[in-house]
Design a protein around this motif. Structure first.
Motif, PDB file in Angstrom:
ATOM      1  N   ALA A  69       0.723  -1.120  -0.037  1.00  0.00           N
ATOM      2  CA  ALA A  69       0.036   0.093   0.023  1.00  0.00           C
ATOM      3  C   ALA A  69       0.948   1.356  -0.030  1.00  0.00           C
ATOM      4  CB  ALA A  69      -0.866  -0.098   1.239  1.00  0.00           C
ATOM      5  N   GLN A  70       2.013   1.140   0.534  1.00  0.00           N
ATOM      6  CA  GLN A  70       3.028   2.302   0.755  1.00  0.00           C
ATOM      7  C   GLN A  70       4.144   2.147  -0.231  1.00  0.00           C
ATOM      8  OE1 GLN A  70       4.056   2.976   4.697  1.00  0.00           O
ATOM      9  NE2 GLN A  70       2.071   2.980   5.412  1.00  0.00           N
ATOM     10  N   ALA A  71       4.380   1.362  -1.316  1.00  0.00           N
ATOM     11  CA  ALA A  71       5.260   0.875  -2.182  1.00  0.00           C
ATOM     12  C   ALA A  71       5.882   1.976  -2.847  1.00  0.00           C
ATOM     13  CB  ALA A  71       4.947   0.044  -3.115  1.00  0.00           C
ATOM     14  N   SER A  72       4.921   3.196  -3.258  1.00  0.00           N
ATOM     15  CA  SER A  72       5.665   4.267  -3.648  1.00  0.00           C
ATOM     16  C   SER A  72       6.645   5.277  -2.917  1.00  0.00           C
ATOM     17  CB  SER A  72       4.549   4.921  -4.552  1.00  0.00           C
ATOM     18  OG  SER A  72       3.558   5.485  -3.521  1.00  0.00           O
ATOM     19  N   SER A  73       6.083   5.240  -1.659  1.00  0.00           N
ATOM     20  CA  SER A  73       7.029   6.125  -0.835  1.00  0.00           C
ATOM     21  C   SER A  73       8.368   5.520  -0.154  1.00  0.00           C
ATOM     22  CB  SER A  73       6.181   6.503   0.143  1.00  0.00           C
ATOM     23  OG  SER A  73       5.573   5.459   0.976  1.00  0.00           O
ATOM     24  N   LEU A  74       8.476   4.159  -0.343  1.00  0.00           N
ATOM     25  CA  LEU A  74       9.693   3.394   0.074  1.00  0.00           C
ATOM     26  C   LEU A  74      10.794   3.293  -0.864  1.00  0.00           C
ATOM     27  CD1 LEU A  74       7.826   0.667   1.612  1.00  0.00           C
ATOM     28  CD2 LEU A  74       8.754   2.410   2.863  1.00  0.00           C
ATOM     29  N   PRO A  75      12.010   3.385  -0.586  1.00  0.00           N
ATOM     30  CA  PRO A  75      13.062   3.075  -1.353  1.00  0.00           C
ATOM     31  C   PRO A  75      13.287   1.900  -2.147  1.00  0.00           C
ATOM     32  CG  PRO A  75      13.906   4.130   0.509  1.00  0.00           C
ATOM     33  CD  PRO A  75      12.548   3.787   0.833  1.00  0.00           C
ATOM     34  N   ALA A  76      13.277   1.938  -3.577  1.00  0.00           N
ATOM     35  CA  ALA A  76      13.367   0.729  -4.089  1.00  0.00           C
ATOM     36  C   ALA A  76      14.421  -0.160  -3.833  1.00  0.00           C
ATOM     37  CB  ALA A  76      13.360   0.814  -5.476  1.00  0.00           C
ATOM     38  N   GLU A  77      15.558   0.263  -3.441  1.00  0.00           N
ATOM     39  CA  GLU A  77      16.865  -0.476  -3.028  1.00  0.00           C
ATOM     40  C   GLU A  77      16.663  -1.282  -1.726  1.00  0.00           C
ATOM     41  OE1 GLU A  77      17.308   3.729  -1.596  1.00  0.00           O
ATOM     42  OE2 GLU A  77      17.159   2.881  -3.458  1.00  0.00           O
ATOM     43  N   LEU A  78      15.565  -0.871  -0.911  1.00  0.00           N
ATOM     44  CA  LEU A  78      15.265  -1.675   0.407  1.00  0.00           C
ATOM     45  C   LEU A  78      14.818  -3.112  -0.213  1.00  0.00           C
ATOM     46  CD1 LEU A  78      13.514   0.707   2.741  1.00  0.00           C
ATOM     47  CD2 LEU A  78      15.919  -0.289   2.805  1.00  0.00           C
ATOM     48  N   ASP A  79      14.187  -3.249  -1.350  1.00  0.00           N
ATOM     49  CA  ASP A  79      13.651  -4.701  -1.950  1.00  0.00           C
ATOM     50  C   ASP A  79      12.732  -5.273  -0.786  1.00  0.00           C
ATOM     51  OD1 ASP A  79      13.289  -6.478  -3.620  1.00  0.00           O
ATOM     52  OD2 ASP A  79      15.293  -7.575  -3.446  1.00  0.00           O
ATOM     53  N   LEU A  80      12.080  -4.595  -0.318  1.00  0.00           N
ATOM     54  CA  LEU A  80      11.205  -5.379   0.936  1.00  0.00           C
ATOM     55  C   LEU A  80      10.320  -6.463   0.662  1.00  0.00           C
ATOM     56  CD1 LEU A  80      10.425  -2.384   3.346  1.00  0.00           C
ATOM     57  CD2 LEU A  80      12.304  -4.024   3.494  1.00  0.00           C
ATOM     58  N   ASP A  81       9.737  -6.242  -0.573  1.00  0.00           N
ATOM     59  CA  ASP A  81       8.637  -7.292  -0.967  1.00  0.00           C
ATOM     60  C   ASP A  81       9.617  -8.614  -1.290  1.00  0.00           C
ATOM     61  OD1 ASP A  81       6.216  -7.953  -2.000  1.00  0.00           O
ATOM     62  OD2 ASP A  81       7.059  -8.253  -4.079  1.00  0.00           O
ATOM     63  N   SER A  82      10.842  -8.698  -1.918  1.00  0.00           N
ATOM     64  CA  SER A  82      11.472  -9.815  -1.911  1.00  0.00           C
ATOM     65  C   SER A  82      11.858 -10.407  -0.622  1.00  0.00           C
ATOM     66  CB  SER A  82      12.602  -9.748  -2.884  1.00  0.00           C
ATOM     67  OG  SER A  82      13.725  -9.022  -2.495  1.00  0.00           O
ATOM     68  N   LYS A  83      12.326  -9.585   0.295  1.00  0.00           N
ATOM     69  CA  LYS A  83      12.863 -10.078   1.501  1.00  0.00           C
ATOM     70  C   LYS A  83      11.532 -10.613   2.382  1.00  0.00           C
ATOM     71  CE  LYS A  83      16.767  -6.884   1.926  1.00  0.00           C
ATOM     72  NZ  LYS A  83      17.177  -5.711   2.493  1.00  0.00           N
TER      73      LYS A  83
END
Length: 192
Positions: A69-83
């Motif tokens: 829901a907040q994907a656009s405001s998070l830095p892409a390099e965090l790669d949280l979805d894959s983690k």
């Protein structure tokens, strides 16, 4: 369940009614009781672990939904979805490992049934020397097995195969899982 002779063991003070069948029944009863006790004790721990992993799975999914829901405001390099996906996958692998415990529990229950059936047959002098009674016991025991590995092991040993070789063959079999449990992708875990 094994019906134990009243009065316990008489081996230390044998009388005219003393019998090795009675002592055998008691020893088989002890074996069944020990297995049943171990399974019951371990079930409580397994249930707590299963609940914990299910709760972890729900929290991971909730976290994933919040992050999406907040994907656009998070830095892409965090790669949280894959983690998060990796954590979810590891959690699912642990849950699947519980299936092996479930199979162990079933096998131990089958061992108790086998021992109880054997004790019942051995204690009945009218049935003890009747081959058809032994065949009936074998058929009843085999019919309780739900896993092909158990059936194969049972059949191989009854057909005269060495125990080590039969165990090796059974261990090399891949456990058969029904189509209804499509695996980790389905999100459902089916215990046997």
């Amino acid at each position: 369940m094994i019906e134990l002779p009243a009065g316990g063991s008489a081996a230390r003070n044998p009388d005219l009614d003393w019998s090795q069948v009675r002592e055998t029944m008691l020893m088989l009863g002890i074996a069944v009781a020990q297995v049943k006790h171990a399974v019951a004790e371990s079930n409580a721990s397994l249930n707590a672990l299963a609940f914990s992993f299910a709760d972890t799975h729900d929290r991971i999914e909730s976290l994933r939904n919040d992050l999406l829901a907040q994907a656009s405001s998070l830095p892409a390099e965090l790669d949280l979805d894959s983690k998060i996906a990796e954590i979810g996958q590891r959690n699912m692998q642990a849950v699947i490992a519980f299936q092996f415990y479930d199979r162990l529990s079933q096998r131990l229950d089958h061992v108790c049934g086998t021992i109880s059936g054997l004790a019942e047959l051995v204690s009945d002098r009218n049935r003890l020397y009747v081959p058809s009674e032994w065949m009936e016991l074998q058929d009843r025991i085999r019919s309780q097995y739900s896993m092909e590995q158990e059936k194969k092991l049972f059949d191989d040993i009854l057909n005269g195969m060495d125990i080590r070789q039969a165990l090796s063959l059974a261990a090399s079999m891949v456990p058969v899982v029904s189509d209804e449990s499509a695996g980790p992708e389905s999100g459902d875990i089916e215990l046997f």
